[in-house]
Design a protein around this motif. Structure first.
Motif, PDB file in Angstrom:
ATOM      1  N   PHE A 113      12.811  14.831 -25.962  1.00 44.00           N
ATOM      2  CA  PHE A 113      12.412  14.793 -24.353  1.00 44.00           C
ATOM      3  C   PHE A 113      13.393  15.810 -23.677  1.00 44.00           C
ATOM      4  O   PHE A 113      14.380  15.623 -23.987  1.00 44.00           O
ATOM      5  N   SER A 114      12.623  16.543 -22.730  1.00 45.27           N
ATOM      6  CA  SER A 114      13.357  17.088 -21.793  1.00 45.27           C
ATOM      7  C   SER A 114      12.641  16.565 -20.404  1.00 45.27           C
ATOM      8  O   SER A 114      11.379  16.791 -20.455  1.00 45.27           O
ATOM      9  N   PHE A 115      13.594  16.323 -19.582  1.00 41.66           N
ATOM     10  CA  PHE A 115      12.894  16.178 -18.211  1.00 41.66           C
ATOM     11  C   PHE A 115      12.846  17.126 -17.195  1.00 41.66           C
ATOM     12  O   PHE A 115      14.014  17.859 -16.739  1.00 41.66           O
ATOM     13  N   GLY A 116      11.669  17.604 -16.809  1.00 39.49           N
ATOM     14  CA  GLY A 116      11.288  18.802 -15.875  1.00 39.49           C
ATOM     15  C   GLY A 116      11.665  18.067 -14.387  1.00 39.49           C
ATOM     16  O   GLY A 116      10.413  17.814 -13.640  1.00 39.49           O
ATOM     17  N   THR A 117      12.810  18.243 -13.740  1.00 41.13           N
ATOM     18  CA  THR A 117      12.849  17.527 -12.488  1.00 41.13           C
ATOM     19  C   THR A 117      12.267  18.168 -11.358  1.00 41.13           C
ATOM     20  O   THR A 117      11.799  17.590 -10.462  1.00 41.13           O
ATOM     21  N   ASN A 118      12.076  19.622 -11.531  1.00 40.80           N
ATOM     22  CA  ASN A 118      11.387  20.266 -10.369  1.00 40.80           C
ATOM     23  C   ASN A 118       9.811  19.955 -10.249  1.00 40.80           C
ATOM     24  O   ASN A 118       9.376  19.318  -9.137  1.00 40.80           O
ATOM     25  N   ASP A 119       9.074  19.788 -11.395  1.00 40.20           N
ATOM     26  CA  ASP A 119       7.706  19.389 -11.186  1.00 40.20           C
ATOM     27  C   ASP A 119       7.653  18.042 -11.197  1.00 40.20           C
ATOM     28  O   ASP A 119       6.512  17.477 -10.526  1.00 40.20           O
ATOM     29  N   LEU A 120       8.664  17.174 -11.918  1.00 36.97           N
ATOM     30  CA  LEU A 120       8.443  15.663 -11.489  1.00 36.97           C
ATOM     31  C   LEU A 120       8.659  15.406 -10.345  1.00 36.97           C
ATOM     32  O   LEU A 120       7.917  14.491  -9.645  1.00 36.97           O
ATOM     33  N   THR A 121       9.682  15.950  -9.390  1.00 36.96           N
ATOM     34  CA  THR A 121       9.882  15.677  -8.101  1.00 36.96           C
ATOM     35  C   THR A 121       8.569  15.967  -7.250  1.00 36.96           C
ATOM     36  O   THR A 121       8.218  15.154  -6.358  1.00 36.96           O
ATOM     37  N   GLN A 122       7.972  17.273  -7.818  1.00 38.75           N
ATOM     38  CA  GLN A 122       6.964  17.526  -6.792  1.00 38.75           C
ATOM     39  C   GLN A 122       5.581  16.748  -7.038  1.00 38.75           C
ATOM     40  O   GLN A 122       5.040  16.333  -6.083  1.00 38.75           O
TER      41      GLN A 122
END
Length: 162
Positions: A113-122
């Motif tokens: 897994f990699s966490f996409g923090t920009n999209d996840l936050t949005q």
């Protein structure tokens, strides 16, 4: 499928585009695998590097399983064509709240897994990074949301009270 959309941030992109047009996934995987095969043939070890293919914007394990099959089939073709054994892993980027909630199921198909923090936050806050700056200062001024806490408070849990 229509490629023009009203809200491309939440629309036809990432794995959704690859499900609709699997040839895009195949083309991208082929490029990675051919580069890995060439690098391995030129490298001092004579072995291809370990390629990591990350499937973006997955919300359902079936999306990942479908595209993983395309990737694996492409790897087999490239291996036959180049006479090499490719080393690779297929994973996903966790960019949606649903993907976080489905992580256990996704882990059965994903090797990383990699966490996409920009999209996840949005998507968690329902904010667009392109537009939020116009109203978030008022939120902060009213003690509603501290900009410094957007990415940290509530991370890792579903808390209906905060």
């Amino acid at each position: 499928a229509e490629l023009r959309e009203a809200n491309p941030m939440l629309g036809h992109r990432g794995c959704r585009l690859a499900v609709t047009y699997p040839e895009i996934c195949e083309m991208q995987a082929r490029a990675v695998f051919e580069a890995a095969a060439q690098a391995g043939q030129r490298g001092s070890s004579g072995r291809p590097p370990i390629a990591e293919i990350m499937v973006p914007l997955v919300a359902d394990v079936k999306e990942l399983e479908l595209l993983k099959k395309v990737i694996e089939d492409t790897a087999e073709e490239v291996q036959r064509e180049h006479g090499v054994k490719l080393l690779y892993r297929v994973g996903t980027m966790i960019e949606l709240p649903r993907a976080c909630l489905q992580a256990g199921v996704l882990a059965q198909a994903a090797e990383f897994f990699s966490f996409g923090t920009n999209d996840l936050t949005q998507t968690t806050y329902g904010l667009s990074r392109d537009d939020a700056g116009s109203f978030l200062p008022e939120y902060k001024a009213n003690g509603i949301m501290d900009l410094r806490e957007l990415g940290s408070r509530g991370r890792g849990r579903v808390d209906p009270h905060r």
